[in-house]
Design a protein around this motif. Structure first.
Motif, PDB file in Angstrom:
ATOM      1  N   GLY A 135     -10.805  23.514-130.407  1.00 27.37           N
ATOM      2  CA  GLY A 135      -9.976  24.254-131.355  1.00 27.37           C
ATOM      3  C   GLY A 135      -8.995  23.363-132.084  1.00 27.37           C
ATOM      4  O   GLY A 135      -7.874  23.772-132.393  1.00 27.37           O
ATOM      5  N   MET A 136      -9.413  22.131-132.367  1.00 27.50           N
ATOM      6  CA  MET A 136      -8.528  21.146-132.986  1.00 27.50           C
ATOM      7  C   MET A 136      -9.123  20.657-134.296  1.00 27.50           C
ATOM      8  O   MET A 136     -10.322  20.765-134.522  1.00 27.50           O
ATOM      9  N   SER A 137      -8.263  20.067-135.139  1.00 25.96           N
ATOM     10  CA  SER A 137      -8.757  19.370-136.326  1.00 25.96           C
ATOM     11  C   SER A 137      -9.270  18.005-135.886  1.00 25.96           C
ATOM     12  O   SER A 137      -8.918  17.507-134.805  1.00 25.96           O
ATOM     13  N   VAL A 138     -10.082  17.388-136.719  1.00 28.51           N
ATOM     14  CA  VAL A 138     -10.587  16.052-136.409  1.00 28.51           C
ATOM     15  C   VAL A 138      -9.421  15.074-136.263  1.00 28.51           C
ATOM     16  O   VAL A 138      -9.395  14.258-135.342  1.00 28.51           O
ATOM     17  N   GLN A 139      -8.445  15.193-137.164  1.00 28.10           N
ATOM     18  CA  GLN A 139      -7.297  14.287-137.106  1.00 28.10           C
ATOM     19  C   GLN A 139      -6.559  14.420-135.777  1.00 28.10           C
ATOM     20  O   GLN A 139      -6.225  13.425-135.134  1.00 28.10           O
ATOM     21  N   ASP A 140      -6.301  15.657-135.356  1.00 31.23           N
ATOM     22  CA  ASP A 140      -5.602  15.868-134.093  1.00 31.23           C
ATOM     23  C   ASP A 140      -6.426  15.361-132.908  1.00 31.23           C
ATOM     24  O   ASP A 140      -5.890  14.783-131.963  1.00 31.23           O
ATOM     25  N   TYR A 141      -7.730  15.572-132.961  1.00 31.75           N
ATOM     26  CA  TYR A 141      -8.606  15.117-131.881  1.00 31.75           C
ATOM     27  C   TYR A 141      -8.568  13.589-131.762  1.00 31.75           C
ATOM     28  O   TYR A 141      -8.452  13.043-130.665  1.00 31.75           O
ATOM     29  N   VAL A 142      -8.661  12.881-132.898  1.00 31.27           N
ATOM     30  CA  VAL A 142      -8.654  11.419-132.880  1.00 31.27           C
ATOM     31  C   VAL A 142      -7.318  10.906-132.359  1.00 31.27           C
ATOM     32  O   VAL A 142      -7.274  10.017-131.506  1.00 31.27           O
ATOM     33  N   VAL A 143      -6.220  11.469-132.830  1.00 35.04           N
ATOM     34  CA  VAL A 143      -4.900  11.030-132.367  1.00 35.04           C
ATOM     35  C   VAL A 143      -4.763  11.284-130.875  1.00 35.04           C
ATOM     36  O   VAL A 143      -4.301  10.423-130.116  1.00 35.04           O
ATOM     37  N   ARG A 144      -5.177  12.453-130.425  1.00 36.47           N
ATOM     38  CA  ARG A 144      -5.091  12.776-128.993  1.00 36.47           C
ATOM     39  C   ARG A 144      -5.906  11.782-128.170  1.00 36.47           C
ATOM     40  O   ARG A 144      -5.479  11.337-127.099  1.00 36.47           O
ATOM     41  N   THR A 145      -7.072  11.407-128.673  1.00 36.49           N
ATOM     42  CA  THR A 145      -7.916  10.447-127.970  1.00 36.49           C
ATOM     43  C   THR A 145      -7.251   9.080-127.900  1.00 36.49           C
ATOM     44  O   THR A 145      -7.262   8.418-126.862  1.00 36.49           O
ATOM     45  N   LEU A 146      -6.631   8.663-128.990  1.00 35.88           N
ATOM     46  CA  LEU A 146      -5.993   7.349-129.023  1.00 35.88           C
ATOM     47  C   LEU A 146      -4.767   7.255-128.127  1.00 35.88           C
ATOM     48  O   LEU A 146      -4.446   6.171-127.633  1.00 35.88           O
ATOM     49  N   VAL A 147      -4.060   8.343-127.913  1.00 34.34           N
ATOM     50  CA  VAL A 147      -2.847   8.276-127.106  1.00 34.34           C
ATOM     51  C   VAL A 147      -3.102   8.564-125.632  1.00 34.34           C
ATOM     52  O   VAL A 147      -2.174   8.527-124.835  1.00 34.34           O
ATOM     53  N   ARG A 148      -4.352   8.805-125.273  1.00 34.94           N
ATOM     54  CA  ARG A 148      -4.655   9.017-123.859  1.00 34.94           C
ATOM     55  C   ARG A 148      -4.272   7.791-123.058  1.00 34.94           C
ATOM     56  O   ARG A 148      -4.428   6.652-123.505  1.00 34.94           O
ATOM     57  N   ASP A 149      -3.786   8.021-121.857  1.00 39.26           N
ATOM     58  CA  ASP A 149      -3.353   6.919-120.999  1.00 39.26           C
ATOM     59  C   ASP A 149      -4.467   5.918-120.714  1.00 39.26           C
ATOM     60  O   ASP A 149      -4.224   4.726-120.589  1.00 39.26           O
ATOM     61  N   ASP A 150      -5.703   6.397-120.616  1.00 41.63           N
ATOM     62  CA  ASP A 150      -6.794   5.505-120.242  1.00 41.63           C
ATOM     63  C   ASP A 150      -7.541   4.937-121.444  1.00 41.63           C
ATOM     64  O   ASP A 150      -8.552   4.269-121.283  1.00 41.63           O
ATOM     65  N   PHE A 151      -7.040   5.150-122.673  1.00 38.73           N
ATOM     66  CA  PHE A 151      -7.765   4.663-123.848  1.00 38.73           C
ATOM     67  C   PHE A 151      -7.950   3.155-123.814  1.00 38.73           C
ATOM     68  O   PHE A 151      -9.055   2.646-124.049  1.00 38.73           O
ATOM     69  N   ASP A 152      -6.904   2.404-123.517  1.00 41.08           N
ATOM     70  CA  ASP A 152      -7.013   0.947-123.507  1.00 41.08           C
ATOM     71  C   ASP A 152      -8.063   0.465-122.517  1.00 41.08           C
ATOM     72  O   ASP A 152      -8.865  -0.419-122.822  1.00 41.08           O
ATOM     73  N   GLU A 153      -8.081   1.071-121.322  1.00 41.11           N
ATOM     74  CA  GLU A 153      -9.059   0.655-120.323  1.00 41.11           C
ATOM     75  C   GLU A 153     -10.473   1.011-120.761  1.00 41.11           C
ATOM     76  O   GLU A 153     -11.407   0.228-120.592  1.00 41.11           O
ATOM     77  N   ARG A 154     -10.651   2.203-121.327  1.00 45.73           N
ATOM     78  CA  ARG A 154     -11.971   2.620-121.781  1.00 45.73           C
ATOM     79  C   ARG A 154     -12.438   1.747-122.942  1.00 45.73           C
ATOM     80  O   ARG A 154     -13.608   1.386-123.028  1.00 45.73           O
ATOM     81  N   PHE A 155     -11.532   1.401-123.860  1.00 48.27           N
ATOM     82  CA  PHE A 155     -11.892   0.556-124.990  1.00 48.27           C
ATOM     83  C   PHE A 155     -12.310  -0.832-124.501  1.00 48.27           C
ATOM     84  O   PHE A 155     -13.324  -1.376-124.927  1.00 48.27           O
TER      85      PHE A 155
END
Length: 83
Positions: free
Chosen positions: A41-61
């Motif tokens: 139930g999110m916009s693409v922009q909100d989804y991308v931002v939420r994904t980038l600020v996840r705590d584990d983003f750096d490790e997953r990247f």
């Protein structure tokens, strides 16, 4: 002064708390992102931002980069494929 201009030494104004990022991606990837966002139930922009600020983003990247380097070899980084 626009927000992309770095401050001068004598410019003591505070930097804005947010910046604008314009991104061009291929249509197929956008549709995939749109599908993931719609499920939540999110916009693409909100989804991308939420994904980038996840705590584990750096490790997953980092893990993705390492898997890509193993698949293509370390030459992928030197060939400009990965930064």
């Amino acid at each position: 002064m626009n927000s992309l201009t770095p401050p001068c030494d004598d410019d003591h104004r505070e930097q804005p708390e947010s910046q604008v990022l314009s991104l061009r991606i291929e249509a197929a990837l956008f549709e995939r992102l749109n599908g993931h966002a719609a499920k939540r139930g999110m916009s693409v922009q909100d989804y991308v931002v939420r994904t980038l600020v996840r705590d584990d983003f750096d490790e997953r990247f980092k893990a993705s980069v390492e898997r890509t380097e193993r698949f293509y070899g370390h030459s992928a980084r030197s060939a400009g494929g990965l930064a």
